[in-house]
Design a protein around this motif. Structure first.
Motif, PDB file in Angstrom:
ATOM      1  N   LEU A  38       0.884  -1.151   0.000  1.00  0.00           N
ATOM      2  CA  LEU A  38       0.000   0.000   0.000  1.00  0.00           C
ATOM      3  C   LEU A  38       0.926   1.206   0.000  1.00  0.00           C
ATOM      4  N   PHE A  39       1.102   1.785  -1.182  1.00  0.00           N
ATOM      5  CA  PHE A  39       2.197   2.714  -1.457  1.00  0.00           C
ATOM      6  C   PHE A  39       1.666   4.133  -1.563  1.00  0.00           C
ATOM      7  N   GLY A  40       2.244   5.040  -0.782  1.00  0.00           N
ATOM      8  CA  GLY A  40       1.847   6.433  -0.814  1.00  0.00           C
ATOM      9  C   GLY A  40       2.794   7.274  -1.647  1.00  0.00           C
ATOM     10  N   LEU A  41       2.242   8.218  -2.375  1.00  0.00           N
ATOM     11  CA  LEU A  41       3.029   9.166  -3.162  1.00  0.00           C
ATOM     12  C   LEU A  41       2.700  10.557  -2.649  1.00  0.00           C
ATOM     13  N   VAL A  42       3.695  11.224  -2.063  1.00  0.00           N
ATOM     14  CA  VAL A  42       3.452  12.528  -1.448  1.00  0.00           C
ATOM     15  C   VAL A  42       4.410  13.551  -2.023  1.00  0.00           C
ATOM     16  N   GLY A  43       3.977  14.796  -1.999  1.00  0.00           N
ATOM     17  CA  GLY A  43       4.798  15.885  -2.499  1.00  0.00           C
ATOM     18  C   GLY A  43       4.007  17.168  -2.446  1.00  0.00           C
ATOM     19  N   PRO A  44       4.680  18.323  -2.513  1.00  0.00           N
ATOM     20  CA  PRO A  44       3.969  19.601  -2.502  1.00  0.00           C
ATOM     21  C   PRO A  44       3.181  19.798  -3.788  1.00  0.00           C
ATOM     22  N   ASN A  45       2.338  20.810  -3.796  1.00  0.00           N
ATOM     23  CA  ASN A  45       1.611  21.150  -5.012  1.00  0.00           C
ATOM     24  C   ASN A  45       2.601  21.424  -6.140  1.00  0.00           C
ATOM     25  N   GLY A  46       2.304  20.867  -7.317  1.00  0.00           N
ATOM     26  CA  GLY A  46       3.194  21.067  -8.449  1.00  0.00           C
ATOM     27  C   GLY A  46       4.411  20.172  -8.465  1.00  0.00           C
ATOM     28  N   ALA A  47       4.427  19.153  -7.589  1.00  0.00           N
ATOM     29  CA  ALA A  47       5.591  18.271  -7.501  1.00  0.00           C
ATOM     30  C   ALA A  47       5.689  17.312  -8.676  1.00  0.00           C
ATOM     31  N   GLY A  48       4.578  17.074  -9.363  1.00  0.00           N
ATOM     32  CA  GLY A  48       4.574  16.125 -10.469  1.00  0.00           C
ATOM     33  C   GLY A  48       3.858  14.831 -10.169  1.00  0.00           C
ATOM     34  N   LYS A  49       3.120  14.777  -9.053  1.00  0.00           N
ATOM     35  CA  LYS A  49       2.448  13.532  -8.663  1.00  0.00           C
ATOM     36  C   LYS A  49       1.404  13.106  -9.690  1.00  0.00           C
TER      37      LYS A  49
END
Length: 253
Positions: A33-44
């Motif tokens: 169960l894999f999370g992808l996190v980053g700030p706005n505009g990070a490319g997620k």
């Protein structure tokens, strides 16, 4: 030997001369169960769109359980359930009609579609006969999740699945995702809520400016800190303090 659920290698995507994703490589093991996190505009969102065949990369490859997303799109997409952020639905259909449409599109037998639709609508607390256009934002997110689940995919790719979802419904979705992974499925989800990722996911990646800054088991990425603090350490916290907004406190003088 277990095949990784999702392998991204050297993904690059430019928009009008600006690089949104910069040579990004990432592996999501099966059963995680894999999370992808980053700030706005990070490319997620751009990364997930390329991973699922919604957006063609300028360079790089995406492989789902051994199937190249661009060389074998039918094989890869048959194994995936996708909930894009802001997905447009056929909202003049009722919840039941929409699930029937998606299920038949996935070439499921009509009786299987009917049973699974009833199960999903019941578990997610959705009105089967209500038009999707009349659903709330949270209900719309839930019917989108039901569409992603109806064909029993081996990989779920969810972009902000808890956005606009109330706490009770959110807990129900968490239970569904945990049970799905325990049954052998794999989930990758993006979120801005560190507490959610920390409590739900077993692995994660932190990305910023289209690059992976850290990846691995949640406890390893945290490195003894809260995930929130570790995230700020990696991507950089605010450069200015509340003293710059002293005028907001003028009423107290």
């Amino acid at each position: 030997m277990t095949t990784d659920a999702l392998v991204l290698q050297g993904l690059i995507k430019d928009f009008d001369g600006s690089r949104a994703v910069d040579s990004l490589s990432l592996t999501v093991p099966s059963g995680s169960l894999f999370g992808l996190v980053g700030p706005n505009g990070a490319g997620k969102t751009t990364t997930l769109s390329m991973a699922t065949g919604l957006l063609r990369p300028d360079q790089g490859t995406a492989t789902v359980l051994g199937h190249d997303v661009w060389a074998d799109p039918a094989g890869a997409k048959a194994l995936m359930g996708v909930l894009p952020d802001g997905m447009r639905l056929f909202d003049r259909l009722s919840g039941a009609e929409l699930l029937r449409y998606v299920g038949l599109l996935r070439r499921l037998p009509a009786d299987v579609v009917a049973q699974r639709s009833a199960d999903l609508l019941g578990v997610l607390g959705l009105d089967a006969d209500k038009l999707v256009v009349d659903y709330s934002a949270g209900m719309t997110k839930k019917i989108g999740l039901a569409c992603a689940l109806i064909h029993g995919p081996r990989l779920l790719v969810l972009d902000e699945p808890f956005e606009a979802v109330d706490p009770v419904s959110g807990e129900g979705i968490r239970s569904i995702l945990r049970g799905y992974v325990q049954g052998g499925g794999t989930v990758i989800l993006s979120s801005h809520v560190m507490e959610l990722v920390e409590s739900l996911c077993d692995r994660l990646a932190v990305i910023a400016q289209g690059r992976v800054l850290a990846e691995g088991r949640v406890e390893d990425v945290r490195a003894g800190e809260s995930l929130q603090q570790r995230f700020l350490d990696l991507v950089g916290g605010p450069v200015s303090g509340s003293e710059d907004l002293a005028w907001l406190r003028s009423w107290s003088d």
